[in-house]
Design a protein around this motif. Sequence first.
Motif, short mmCIF file in Angstrom:
data_model
loop_
_atom_site.label_atom_id
_atom_site.label_comp_id
_atom_site.label_asym_id
_atom_site.label_seq_id
_atom_site.Cartn_x
_atom_site.Cartn_y
_atom_site.Cartn_z
N LEU A 139 -18.55 5.27 -13.74
CA LEU A 139 -17.64 4.92 -14.83
C LEU A 139 -16.28 4.48 -14.33
CD1 LEU A 139 -18.39 7.78 -17.40
CD2 LEU A 139 -19.17 5.40 -17.48
N ALA A 140 -15.97 4.80 -13.08
CA ALA A 140 -14.66 4.44 -12.55
C ALA A 140 -14.55 2.96 -12.20
CB ALA A 140 -14.36 5.27 -11.30
N TYR A 141 -15.69 2.29 -12.06
CA TYR A 141 -15.63 0.89 -11.60
C TYR A 141 -14.86 0.00 -12.56
CZ TYR A 141 -18.95 1.72 -7.83
OH TYR A 141 -19.54 2.17 -6.67
N ALA A 142 -15.09 0.16 -13.88
CA ALA A 142 -14.38 -0.68 -14.85
C ALA A 142 -12.88 -0.41 -14.80
CB ALA A 142 -14.91 -0.41 -16.26
N LEU A 143 -12.50 0.87 -14.73
CA LEU A 143 -11.09 1.21 -14.64
C LEU A 143 -10.47 0.65 -13.37
CD1 LEU A 143 -8.54 2.79 -15.45
CD2 LEU A 143 -9.52 4.78 -14.31
N THR A 180 1.08 6.61 -29.36
CA THR A 180 0.13 6.55 -30.46
C THR A 180 -1.28 6.78 -29.93
OG1 THR A 180 -0.34 4.18 -30.27
CG2 THR A 180 1.61 4.81 -31.53
N GLN A 181 -2.22 6.94 -30.87
CA GLN A 181 -3.62 7.07 -30.50
C GLN A 181 -4.23 5.73 -30.13
OE1 GLN A 181 -4.94 9.91 -30.16
NE2 GLN A 181 -3.65 11.31 -31.31
N LEU A 182 -3.47 4.66 -30.28
CA LEU A 182 -3.98 3.33 -29.94
C LEU A 182 -4.06 3.14 -28.43
CD1 LEU A 182 -1.91 1.36 -32.59
CD2 LEU A 182 -4.22 2.26 -32.82
N VAL A 183 -3.34 3.95 -27.67
CA VAL A 183 -3.39 3.92 -26.21
C VAL A 183 -3.94 5.26 -25.74
CG1 VAL A 183 -2.02 3.76 -24.09
CG2 VAL A 183 -1.45 2.33 -26.05
N PRO A 184 -4.95 5.27 -24.88
CA PRO A 184 -5.52 6.55 -24.43
C PRO A 184 -4.45 7.46 -23.82
CG PRO A 184 -6.89 4.70 -23.73
CD PRO A 184 -5.64 4.11 -24.30
N ARG A 185 -4.47 8.75 -24.20
CA ARG A 185 -3.51 9.71 -23.67
C ARG A 185 -3.87 10.14 -22.25
NH1 ARG A 185 -0.51 12.04 -27.87
NH2 ARG A 185 -0.29 10.46 -29.49
N GLU A 186 -5.17 10.13 -21.95
CA GLU A 186 -5.63 10.50 -20.61
C GLU A 186 -6.93 9.77 -20.32
OE1 GLU A 186 -8.08 14.60 -21.45
OE2 GLU A 186 -5.90 14.75 -21.26
N LEU A 187 -7.25 9.64 -19.04
CA LEU A 187 -8.46 8.97 -18.61
C LEU A 187 -9.28 9.94 -17.76
CD1 LEU A 187 -7.00 5.49 -17.57
CD2 LEU A 187 -8.23 6.05 -19.67
N PHE A 188 -10.59 10.03 -18.11
CA PHE A 188 -11.52 10.89 -17.38
C PHE A 188 -11.05 12.34 -17.34
CE2 PHE A 188 -11.84 6.61 -15.53
CZ PHE A 188 -13.17 6.34 -15.84
N GLY A 189 -10.34 12.75 -18.40
CA GLY A 189 -9.91 14.13 -18.49
C GLY A 189 -8.76 14.50 -17.59
N VAL A 190 -8.14 13.53 -16.92
CA VAL A 190 -7.02 13.80 -16.02
C VAL A 190 -5.72 13.67 -16.80
CG1 VAL A 190 -5.84 13.14 -13.89
CG2 VAL A 190 -8.33 12.95 -14.05
N ILE A 191 -4.99 14.78 -16.96
CA ILE A 191 -3.74 14.77 -17.72
C ILE A 191 -2.70 13.92 -16.99
CG2 ILE A 191 -1.86 16.20 -18.60
CD1 ILE A 191 -3.80 18.49 -18.84
N GLY A 192 -2.05 13.03 -17.72
CA GLY A 192 -1.03 12.16 -17.14
C GLY A 192 -1.57 10.84 -16.63
N ASN A 227 -2.97 7.75 -17.63
CA ASN A 227 -3.19 6.89 -18.78
C ASN A 227 -2.68 5.49 -18.45
OD1 ASN A 227 -0.30 6.65 -19.69
ND2 ASN A 227 -0.55 8.86 -19.94
N PRO A 228 -3.07 4.48 -19.22
CA PRO A 228 -2.70 3.10 -18.89
C PRO A 228 -1.20 2.88 -18.75
CG PRO A 228 -4.43 3.10 -20.53
CD PRO A 228 -4.02 4.53 -20.36
N PHE A 229 -0.40 3.53 -19.61
CA PHE A 229 1.04 3.30 -19.56
C PHE A 229 1.64 3.85 -18.27
CE2 PHE A 229 5.47 4.34 -20.42
CZ PHE A 229 5.92 3.15 -20.96
N ASN A 230 1.26 5.06 -17.90
CA ASN A 230 1.81 5.65 -16.67
C ASN A 230 1.37 4.88 -15.43
OD1 ASN A 230 3.07 7.59 -18.18
ND2 ASN A 230 1.55 9.19 -17.81
N ILE A 231 0.11 4.42 -15.44
CA ILE A 231 -0.37 3.61 -14.31
C ILE A 231 0.45 2.33 -14.21
CG2 ILE A 231 -2.33 2.28 -13.44
CD1 ILE A 231 -4.16 4.39 -14.69
N LEU A 232 0.68 1.69 -15.35
CA LEU A 232 1.45 0.45 -15.38
C LEU A 232 2.88 0.69 -14.91
CD1 LEU A 232 1.42 -2.55 -16.19
CD2 LEU A 232 2.02 -1.85 -18.51
N PHE A 233 3.46 1.82 -15.31
CA PHE A 233 4.82 2.15 -14.90
C PHE A 233 4.92 2.34 -13.39
CE2 PHE A 233 7.79 5.62 -13.85
CZ PHE A 233 8.99 4.98 -14.15
N VAL A 234 3.99 3.07 -12.82
CA VAL A 234 4.02 3.30 -11.37
C VAL A 234 3.83 2.00 -10.61
CG1 VAL A 234 2.81 4.44 -9.47
CG2 VAL A 234 3.27 5.69 -11.58
N LEU A 235 2.89 1.16 -11.05
CA LEU A 235 2.67 -0.12 -10.37
C LEU A 235 3.91 -1.01 -10.43
CD1 LEU A 235 -0.95 -1.01 -11.55
CD2 LEU A 235 -0.26 -0.26 -9.27
#
Length: 483
Positions: free
Chosen positions: A46-50, A81-93, A95-103
């Motif tokens: 499941l990680a391949y798409a991400l 909002t709920q329109l953006v996932p709060r977490e991915l694969f059960g890992v707290i923190g 999420n798409p926004f935090n990943i985008l911020f770090v990049l």
Amino acid sequence: MSANQPMSTNWTLDHASQLRVKVLTLIFLGISAALIGGVIAFLGELAYALLYCSLVFALIIFANYRNGIWLLTLLLPFASTQLVPRELFGVIGLNPFNILFVLTLLSLLAASAFRREDIQFVSLPTTFWIYVGVMTLGAYVGVGSVKRAIVLPNSVPLTETAYLLDVAKPLIMLAVAWLAAVLSQNGNGRSVIWALAAAYVTFFFVIAGYLVINGTSLQGLAAGDRDFLNWTGMHANDVGELANVGLAILLFTALATSAPWSRAILLACAGAAATMAALTFSRAAFVGIGIILGYCVWKQRSMGRFLLALSAIVTVALLLPDAFVERASTGLATRDEQAITAGRLDEIWRPLLSTFWEAPIIGHGLYSTPWATPNLRGAMLPVGQAHSAYLDVALDLGILGIVVVAAFFWSVWAMFRELSKHHIDPQWRGVFEGCIVCLLFLVVQGFTNDRFTPTPPQAALWLCYGLALGQAQSTRSIKRPQP
């Protein structure tokens, strides 16, 4: 020989710099490969798409850090909002926004470190650091009381980890505002305004589409529960405030824009934000719309434009369906305090007021309402905030917080006012005049809602605060008085 020596030295330095870049690049690729391999091994197929999406966005962002800031701006109004996932694969923190911020942050630092371009960083004012320091002190005080907090209806018990994550969200918002300041300082701040316009139009279509698909009537919204927008992850009052912040900024930016097509597009985006605010059927949102439009009419310099704007507003008000009028006038005819304040007066404000003297200097800690004494004793409505920004700052941060928050927002208002009057670009003057209006209706709305610490509905205002810092520190932005 002596004449050729500098050339040899420069060549040696360039060669050393190129070698260092190559080595760092290889190290970065090696670490990335190891991390990707570890994530795939841990998460499975499941990680391949991400990973594929992350790789695509990483390439776009590392090609130019400005792309990352634009995407962050587009996503920031939706981040809570709920329109953006709060977490991915059960890992707290994670999420798409935090990943985008770090990049984006890594891309900016890489562009500066490798000298790909001359980037001027923005220094943050002392009032900002004191403001953040007081919030940090409030979090330190509050984390010790988290275990005593009540469990709110339809929620899980508050933990120290969840509390600290809630505290970190405003800090990330401020960090994104700093990125916007860097973008503004280096001459590309207009893209943030257009990204905000796109975000508000998208949010409007999401809400309007949901109401149409579910066949929701206006009368039903006016008389129904105030939680009808909870599927977004935000209360109707919060959505209304978020929309009004966008309305103020986009409206005054449009009015100050000289290009006809750009003005028409920005006016259409402002109209989408205004409609979204109205569809929340939040009385605070109605008040915000009234303040924004009233200020717009009052600021018209010619009698003709004043009468035209006033006529347009009156016409729209007369054409509004009765449902909006009924909702806006709730409790006014009977002078029912409970109906007007939605029960806040007796069930929240009066019980909480007496707790101020329990910790008058530094307060009870950030977001302290869940462990307030009346809440613990069941002597008030079980809520997670005081539903008054003034009461929240007094109870959370005490007298120290009241002084610091007031001084900080005074400095923000002074900066917006200076730029709205003396910026060389009329469009930027419009942006910051819209920010002044945002502060005006936040002061009014603060009596019944929101906070004076950063919250998701204020996202666009904090981004514009970053833009203002960048423009204020630019040597070419302010008109200088002629001798």
